[in-house]
Scaffold this motif. Sequence first.
Motif, mmCIF file in Angstrom:
data_model
loop_
_atom_site.group_PDB
_atom_site.id
_atom_site.type_symbol
_atom_site.label_atom_id
_atom_site.label_comp_id
_atom_site.label_asym_id
_atom_site.label_seq_id
_atom_site.Cartn_x
_atom_site.Cartn_y
_atom_site.Cartn_z
ATOM 1 N N SER A 22 76.098 91.080 92.853
ATOM 2 C CA SER A 22 76.382 92.081 93.881
ATOM 3 C C SER A 22 76.980 93.369 93.319
ATOM 4 O O SER A 22 77.145 94.343 94.062
ATOM 5 C CB SER A 22 77.343 91.492 94.925
ATOM 6 N N SER A 63 78.283 95.791 104.041
ATOM 7 C CA SER A 63 77.611 95.044 102.976
ATOM 8 C C SER A 63 78.570 94.684 101.845
ATOM 9 O O SER A 63 78.515 93.571 101.311
ATOM 10 C CB SER A 63 76.441 95.857 102.414
ATOM 11 N N TYR A 66 80.870 91.941 103.022
ATOM 12 C CA TYR A 66 80.055 90.742 103.236
ATOM 13 C C TYR A 66 79.671 90.076 101.923
ATOM 14 O O TYR A 66 79.772 88.850 101.777
ATOM 15 C CB TYR A 66 78.803 91.139 104.014
ATOM 16 N N LEU A 67 79.247 90.874 100.948
ATOM 17 C CA LEU A 67 78.820 90.306 99.673
ATOM 18 C C LEU A 67 79.994 89.685 98.915
ATOM 19 O O LEU A 67 79.860 88.597 98.345
ATOM 20 C CB LEU A 67 78.160 91.382 98.813
ATOM 21 N N GLY A 70 81.584 86.800 101.125
ATOM 22 C CA GLY A 70 80.551 85.778 101.254
ATOM 23 C C GLY A 70 80.378 84.975 99.985
ATOM 24 O O GLY A 70 80.187 83.755 100.022
ATOM 25 N N GLN A 73 82.990 82.360 99.681
ATOM 26 C CA GLN A 73 82.822 81.227 100.594
ATOM 27 C C GLN A 73 82.120 80.052 99.914
ATOM 28 O O GLN A 73 82.162 78.926 100.410
ATOM 29 C CB GLN A 73 82.003 81.651 101.824
ATOM 30 N N VAL A 91 83.711 87.799 107.491
ATOM 31 C CA VAL A 91 82.365 87.803 106.914
ATOM 32 C C VAL A 91 81.300 87.992 107.988
ATOM 33 O O VAL A 91 80.372 88.798 107.831
ATOM 34 C CB VAL A 91 82.106 86.501 106.123
ATOM 35 N N GLY A 95 78.699 91.024 108.207
ATOM 36 C CA GLY A 95 77.277 90.756 108.014
ATOM 37 C C GLY A 95 76.439 91.361 109.123
ATOM 38 O O GLY A 95 75.368 91.930 108.878
ATOM 39 N N TYR A 157 73.241 84.942 103.990
ATOM 40 C CA TYR A 157 73.768 85.537 102.762
ATOM 41 C C TYR A 157 72.643 85.810 101.772
ATOM 42 O O TYR A 157 72.656 86.829 101.070
ATOM 43 C CB TYR A 157 74.816 84.627 102.126
ATOM 44 N N MET A 161 71.960 89.431 100.166
ATOM 45 C CA MET A 161 72.027 89.617 98.720
ATOM 46 C C MET A 161 70.716 90.158 98.152
ATOM 47 O O MET A 161 70.580 90.350 96.948
ATOM 48 C CB MET A 161 72.379 88.279 98.049
#
Length: 230
Positions: A22, A63, A66-67, A70, A73, A91, A95, A157, A161
């Motif tokens: 990422s 983003s 989230y990346l 995520g 996670q 998240v 997203g 995800y 990605m």
Amino acid sequence: MTESSRRSPAEWMVPAGLLVLSVIPILGGAMRVSELSTGAVITEENARFFHSPVPVLVHIVGSTVYLVLGALQFAPALRRRRWHRISGRIVLPMGLASALSALWMTVFYVIPPPAGPALAVMRLVVGVAMTAALITAFLAIRRGDVGTHRAWMIRAYAIGMGAGTQVLTVAPYAIITGRAPDTGMHAVLMGAGWAINLVIAEIAIRRGASRPRPAAANPPVGASAVRPIR
């Protein structure tokens, strides 16, 4: 050394790999924010961002968060703690911000070549799919269906990605051929990035589903409390 301590470094291989993947899209987003904030020269490539900056800023912030969150996670050590649930509440909306802003930009921005109609259609499809996957995952966890929640969050995800994997599909083509891909090949290479991620996601989902779950820490009433002699 206990089994859990031996396993600990390996547990971080997946999130670490996702964070590395990422880095390029996150750096690209940071450069775009810098460009907008410093008043860079307006060109055909960046004019749409200056004319309508809010959607791209929402996309970059959504983003990036989230990346990064995520990826974490996927760390079992964090999933076993409250952090997983708290982070998940960040998240999911991030997203959705990423997916919905991407849809808005695809529809309303005038995107210069090599992007073309085929790539626009793919972006619409994956944007809708990511939104649907996040909503499905949310509804699943609300009714206590952890397995379905996990599966759809992994799929969401994987789509998010896509920008990271697309660097690995587009850049080698340019290096090998010595030229940028044309509109058709660009669409193929971009689509390959999403396809690779989704294939890997489905493999991960199936492996996770077939893996035996650990026994409950507290046995149900009436269960045998006898332990084997060591």
